[in-house]
Enzyme design. Structure first.
Site, short mmCIF file in Angstrom:
data_model
loop_
_atom_site.label_atom_id
_atom_site.label_comp_id
_atom_site.label_asym_id
_atom_site.label_seq_id
_atom_site.Cartn_x
_atom_site.Cartn_y
_atom_site.Cartn_z
N ASP A 31 81.62 54.71 33.17
CA ASP A 31 82.46 54.18 34.24
C ASP A 31 82.19 54.95 35.53
O ASP A 31 82.09 56.17 35.53
CB ASP A 31 83.95 54.28 33.86
CG ASP A 31 84.82 53.40 34.73
OD1 ASP A 31 85.36 52.40 34.21
OD2 ASP A 31 84.97 53.70 35.93
N ILE A 32 82.08 54.23 36.63
CA ILE A 32 81.74 54.84 37.92
C ILE A 32 82.88 55.70 38.46
O ILE A 32 82.67 56.59 39.27
CB ILE A 32 81.37 53.71 38.93
CG1 ILE A 32 80.48 54.22 40.04
CG2 ILE A 32 82.60 53.02 39.49
CD1 ILE A 32 79.85 53.11 40.87
N ASN A 88 91.99 45.89 29.29
CA ASN A 88 92.95 45.49 30.32
C ASN A 88 92.87 43.98 30.51
O ASN A 88 91.77 43.43 30.60
CB ASN A 88 92.64 46.19 31.64
CG ASN A 88 92.96 47.67 31.60
OD1 ASN A 88 93.92 48.08 30.95
ND2 ASN A 88 92.17 48.48 32.28
N HIS A 101 85.64 43.87 28.98
CA HIS A 101 84.99 45.16 28.72
C HIS A 101 85.98 46.04 28.00
O HIS A 101 87.18 46.00 28.28
CB HIS A 101 84.52 45.80 30.02
CG HIS A 101 85.55 45.81 31.09
ND1 HIS A 101 85.86 44.68 31.84
CD2 HIS A 101 86.38 46.79 31.53
CE1 HIS A 101 86.83 44.97 32.69
NE2 HIS A 101 87.17 46.24 32.51
N HIS A 103 87.20 49.74 27.34
CA HIS A 103 87.15 51.11 27.85
C HIS A 103 87.19 52.07 26.65
O HIS A 103 88.03 51.92 25.76
CB HIS A 103 88.37 51.43 28.72
CG HIS A 103 88.44 50.68 30.01
ND1 HIS A 103 88.08 51.24 31.21
CD2 HIS A 103 88.86 49.42 30.30
CE1 HIS A 103 88.28 50.37 32.19
NE2 HIS A 103 88.75 49.25 31.66
P1 AMP Z 1 89.25 47.13 34.65
O1 AMP Z 1 90.19 47.73 35.67
O2 AMP Z 1 89.78 47.19 33.25
O3 AMP Z 1 88.81 45.74 35.06
O4 AMP Z 1 87.99 48.09 34.63
C1 AMP Z 1 86.91 47.97 35.50
C2 AMP Z 1 86.22 49.30 35.47
O5 AMP Z 1 84.91 49.16 35.96
C3 AMP Z 1 86.92 50.37 36.34
O6 AMP Z 1 87.29 51.47 35.51
C4 AMP Z 1 85.85 50.73 37.37
O7 AMP Z 1 85.85 52.10 37.70
C5 AMP Z 1 84.57 50.32 36.67
N1 AMP Z 1 83.45 49.97 37.54
C6 AMP Z 1 83.45 49.19 38.65
N2 AMP Z 1 82.21 49.08 39.16
C7 AMP Z 1 81.40 49.79 38.35
C8 AMP Z 1 79.99 50.08 38.35
N3 AMP Z 1 79.15 49.59 39.29
N4 AMP Z 1 79.51 50.88 37.37
C9 AMP Z 1 80.33 51.39 36.43
N5 AMP Z 1 81.65 51.16 36.37
C10 AMP Z 1 82.18 50.37 37.32
#
Ligand code: AMP
Length: 113
Positions: A31-32, A88, A101, A103
């Site tokens: 995760d970024i 989520n 996705h 987590h």
């Molecule tokens: P959600 O809030 O459950 O939709 O999770 C989306 C997740 O994707 C968040 O924890 C973000 O930090 C992560 N995210 C967004 N863009 C990227 C990216 N380019 N690379 C890795 N993680 C990302």
């Protein structure tokens, strides 16, 4: 035509990201914006917007995602210390990317709820 999700753009190499696991159905990235020392995302290559959109035929894919998370937990050395798996769904859960996705969070003691 529906816009590509960030995850589809990563898969298509339109956004740079290190893919830490990949098979024919699933891939995983870190995760970024990590919410724990270990924070991975396990993602199906097939676009499914939310858990609400799952169909019966997706059962095997979801099971496979959990098995990939289990394997990655072992690889990251957190299988015994513990970890949390989270999906989520929609606004109240804070879903921001509408491509399901899983987590995987761990590597430290997580707040209980
Ligand atoms: P959600 O809030 O459950 O939709 O999770 C989306 C997740 O994707 C968040 O924890 C973000 O930090 C992560 N995210 C967004 N863009 C990227 C990216 N380019 N690379 C890795 N993680 C990302």
């Amino acid at each position: 035509m529906v816009d590509k999700s960030i995850f589809e753009m990563i898969l298509d190499k339109e956004i740079e990201s290190e893919i830490i696991y990949e098979d024919e159905d699933i891939f995983s990235i870190e995760d970024i914006n990590p919410a724990a020392k270990v924070h991975l995302l396990v993602i199906p290559k097939k676009r499914i917007n939310t858990i609400n959109d799952l169909e019966q035929r997706d059962g095997d894919l979801i099971g496979k995602m959990v098995l990939v998370a289990k394997k990655l937990a072992k690889e990251y050395g957190i299988e015994e210390s513990g970890y949390r798996l989270i999906w989520n769904t929609n606004k109240d859960a804070g879903q921001t990317i509408f491509h399901i996705h899983l987590h995987l969070l761990g590597g430290e003691e997580l707040r209980t709820f």
